[in-house]
Design a protein around this motif. Structure first.
Motif, PDB file in Angstrom:
ATOM      1  N   TYR A   8     -10.983   0.816   1.846  1.00 25.39           N
ATOM      2  CA  TYR A   8     -11.287   1.763   0.773  1.00 25.39           C
ATOM      3  C   TYR A   8     -10.011   2.205   0.051  1.00 25.39           C
ATOM      4  CZ  TYR A   8     -13.288   5.696  -1.731  1.00 25.39           C
ATOM      5  OH  TYR A   8     -13.689   6.547  -2.721  1.00 25.39           O
ATOM      6  N   ILE A   9      -8.946   2.406   0.782  1.00 24.15           N
ATOM      7  CA  ILE A   9      -7.668   2.793   0.173  1.00 24.15           C
ATOM      8  C   ILE A   9      -7.169   1.686  -0.751  1.00 24.15           C
ATOM      9  CG2 ILE A   9      -5.226   3.288   0.666  1.00 24.15           C
ATOM     10  CD1 ILE A   9      -6.283   4.760   3.218  1.00 24.15           C
ATOM     11  N   ARG A  10      -7.290   0.441  -0.330  1.00 28.39           N
ATOM     12  CA  ARG A  10      -6.899  -0.689  -1.202  1.00 28.39           C
ATOM     13  C   ARG A  10      -7.725  -0.698  -2.488  1.00 28.39           C
ATOM     14  NH1 ARG A  10      -6.527  -4.396   3.747  1.00 28.39           N
ATOM     15  NH2 ARG A  10      -4.289  -4.476   4.103  1.00 28.39           N
ATOM     16  N   ILE A  24       0.337   7.736   3.535  1.00 30.28           N
ATOM     17  CA  ILE A  24      -0.812   7.445   4.388  1.00 30.28           C
ATOM     18  C   ILE A  24      -0.448   7.730   5.833  1.00 30.28           C
ATOM     19  CG2 ILE A  24      -0.170   5.019   4.611  1.00 30.28           C
ATOM     20  CD1 ILE A  24      -3.144   4.323   4.550  1.00 30.28           C
ATOM     21  N   LEU A  60      -9.171   1.897  -3.918  1.00 30.41           N
ATOM     22  CA  LEU A  60      -8.704   3.015  -4.748  1.00 30.41           C
ATOM     23  C   LEU A  60      -7.446   2.638  -5.516  1.00 30.41           C
ATOM     24  CD1 LEU A  60      -9.026   6.204  -2.504  1.00 30.41           C
ATOM     25  CD2 LEU A  60     -10.250   5.718  -4.625  1.00 30.41           C
ATOM     26  N   ASP A  75      -9.247   5.560  11.600  1.00 34.98           N
ATOM     27  CA  ASP A  75      -9.146   5.453  10.147  1.00 34.98           C
ATOM     28  C   ASP A  75      -7.786   5.951   9.670  1.00 34.98           C
ATOM     29  OD1 ASP A  75     -11.796   4.463   9.480  1.00 34.98           O
ATOM     30  OD2 ASP A  75     -12.532   6.398  10.173  1.00 34.98           O
ATOM     31  N   TYR A  76      -7.701   6.180   8.376  1.00 37.80           N
ATOM     32  CA  TYR A  76      -6.466   6.650   7.748  1.00 37.80           C
ATOM     33  C   TYR A  76      -6.780   7.839   6.859  1.00 37.80           C
ATOM     34  CZ  TYR A  76      -4.722   2.143   9.264  1.00 37.80           C
ATOM     35  OH  TYR A  76      -4.362   1.072  10.020  1.00 37.80           O
ATOM     36  N   CYS A  77      -5.764   8.628   6.572  1.00 36.44           N
ATOM     37  CA  CYS A  77      -5.888   9.744   5.643  1.00 36.44           C
ATOM     38  C   CYS A  77      -4.752   9.647   4.638  1.00 36.44           C
ATOM     39  CB  CYS A  77      -5.772  11.091   6.368  1.00 36.44           C
ATOM     40  SG  CYS A  77      -7.095  11.424   7.520  1.00 36.44           S
ATOM     41  N   LEU A  78      -5.051   9.994   3.405  1.00 36.19           N
ATOM     42  CA  LEU A  78      -4.017  10.109   2.389  1.00 36.19           C
ATOM     43  C   LEU A  78      -3.452  11.517   2.461  1.00 36.19           C
ATOM     44  CD1 LEU A  78      -5.661   8.299  -0.645  1.00 36.19           C
ATOM     45  CD2 LEU A  78      -4.123   7.378   1.092  1.00 36.19           C
ATOM     46  N   LEU A 121       0.932   3.882  -3.085  1.00 36.37           N
ATOM     47  CA  LEU A 121       0.551   5.282  -2.904  1.00 36.37           C
ATOM     48  C   LEU A 121       1.692   6.216  -3.317  1.00 36.37           C
ATOM     49  CD1 LEU A 121      -1.326   5.053   0.498  1.00 36.37           C
ATOM     50  CD2 LEU A 121      -2.340   5.510  -1.742  1.00 36.37           C
ATOM     51  N   ILE A 142       0.838  -1.200   0.000  1.00 35.27           N
ATOM     52  CA  ILE A 142       0.000   0.000   0.000  1.00 35.27           C
ATOM     53  C   ILE A 142       0.870   1.246   0.000  1.00 35.27           C
ATOM     54  CG2 ILE A 142      -1.633   1.358   1.367  1.00 35.27           C
ATOM     55  CD1 ILE A 142      -2.871  -1.283   2.272  1.00 35.27           C
ATOM     56  N   ILE A 184      -8.831   1.450   5.536  1.00 32.90           N
ATOM     57  CA  ILE A 184      -7.755   0.829   4.773  1.00 32.90           C
ATOM     58  C   ILE A 184      -8.341   0.009   3.627  1.00 32.90           C
ATOM     59  CG2 ILE A 184      -7.521  -1.296   6.114  1.00 32.90           C
ATOM     60  CD1 ILE A 184      -4.626   0.881   4.897  1.00 32.90           C
TER      61      ILE A 184
END
Length: 60
Positions: free
Chosen positions: A41-43, A16, A45, A22-25, A9, A5, A39
């Protein structure tokens, strides 16, 4: 954090950070912090962006 990940990114100029549960980009160039997301949702994306990039590369 999964290295796949992080490296994925980085390819898009992002990193990240953990924020609460949660996480933020974060944009590496502008330092802009994007909305909180899971995480999972990030995967999703990353998969979508990579699929789109591969489709474009195959047309070139």
């Amino acid at each position: 954090m999964d290295i796949d990940i992080i490296s994925g990114l980085y390819h898009y100029g992002l990193t990240i950070i953990k924020y609460e549960q949660d996480y933020c980009l974060v944009d590496l160039k502008t330092q802009e912090v994007y909305e909180k997301m899971s995480i999972y949702y990030i995967r999703r994306l990353l998969r979508s962006w990579n699929k789109h990039r591969k489709n474009i590369e195959s047309m070139i």
